[in-house]
Design a protein around this motif. Structure first.
Motif, PDB file in Angstrom:
ATOM      1  N   LYS A   1      52.776  78.483  43.761  1.00  0.00           N
ATOM      2  CA  LYS A   1      52.674  77.176  44.413  1.00  0.00           C
ATOM      3  C   LYS A   1      53.110  76.101  43.433  1.00  0.00           C
ATOM      4  O   LYS A   1      52.765  76.141  42.251  1.00  0.00           O
ATOM      5  CB  LYS A   1      51.233  76.898  44.844  1.00  0.00           C
TER       6      LYS A   1
ATOM      7  N   GLU B   1      52.008  75.560  52.749  1.00  0.00           N
ATOM      8  CA  GLU B   1      50.963  75.281  51.765  1.00  0.00           C
ATOM      9  C   GLU B   1      49.937  76.400  51.614  1.00  0.00           C
ATOM     10  O   GLU B   1      49.415  76.620  50.526  1.00  0.00           O
ATOM     11  CB  GLU B   1      50.250  73.976  52.131  1.00  0.00           C
TER      12      GLU B   1
ATOM     13  N   SER C   1      51.111  70.993  48.107  1.00  0.00           N
ATOM     14  CA  SER C   1      51.658  72.136  47.382  1.00  0.00           C
ATOM     15  C   SER C   1      52.443  73.005  48.360  1.00  0.00           C
ATOM     16  O   SER C   1      52.257  72.917  49.582  1.00  0.00           O
ATOM     17  CB  SER C   1      50.538  72.942  46.720  1.00  0.00           C
ATOM     18  N   LYS C   2      53.339  73.822  47.828  1.00  0.00           N
ATOM     19  CA  LYS C   2      54.133  74.720  48.664  1.00  0.00           C
ATOM     20  C   LYS C   2      54.471  75.972  47.879  1.00  0.00           C
ATOM     21  O   LYS C   2      54.467  75.969  46.642  1.00  0.00           O
ATOM     22  CB  LYS C   2      55.418  74.035  49.144  1.00  0.00           C
ATOM     23  N   TYR C   3      54.745  77.051  48.609  1.00  0.00           N
ATOM     24  CA  TYR C   3      55.142  78.307  47.979  1.00  0.00           C
ATOM     25  C   TYR C   3      56.625  78.291  47.641  1.00  0.00           C
ATOM     26  O   TYR C   3      57.451  77.824  48.424  1.00  0.00           O
ATOM     27  CB  TYR C   3      54.870  79.497  48.911  1.00  0.00           C
TER      28      TYR C   3
END
Length: 148
Positions: A51, A19, A59-61
């Motif tokens: 993201k 995140e 959220s995440k990359y």
């Protein structure tokens, strides 16, 4: 070192929901990279990570859409920066790299299109590739030599 770190970042974000930049930096540190948050920030920009919302709601990359080809190009650049020699012995291709680059170069080779690779084994500075035919092994050696 940068290409090895970039490869590791892509591996991390594909296997975990990361995140924040700090989380990514900690993950890299746990895998032996001496890195700062500022370097991670530059790497994220260079790799064009974005993201998105994960299924968990956090959220995440991820690699931004349309960048997959660019990543393959970057992996191919790893070959030109790390491979010292390449030869085939029958259907086996043997590649020597600079120390510590075997895995990154093997990842790049695994992403080459149309090479008909049966399997790849990478060590610290040596890669063994089993190719399905002598002709395909010679083609693979030629492709790699053109890139280096």
């Amino acid at each position: 070192m940068k290409s090895k770190r970039h490869t590791k970042i892509l591996e991390i974000i594909s296997s975990k929901e990361v995140e924040t930049q700090e989380e990514l930096a900690e993950e890299l540190k746990s895998q032996g990279f001496d890195i700062t948050q500022a370097t991670v920030s530059r790497d994220i920009k260079t790799l064009k990570l974005i993201k998105v919302q994960a299924q968990s709601g956090k959220s995440k990359y991820v690699v931004s859409s349309g960048e997959e080809r660019n990543i393959v190009d970057r992996l191919s650049n790893i070959l030109s920066n790390t491979v010292i020699s390449v030869e085939n012995i029958d259907k086996m291709v043997v590649i020597k790299t600079i120390s510590g680059s075997g895995s990154a170069a093997a990842e790049a080779i695994d992403n080459l299109e149309g090479s008909d690779i049966a399997g790849t084994v990478a060590g610290d500075n040596t890669i063994f590739i089993l190719v399905r035919s002598l002709e395909k092994a010679e083609e693979l050696v030629s492709k790699i030599r053109k890139r280096i």
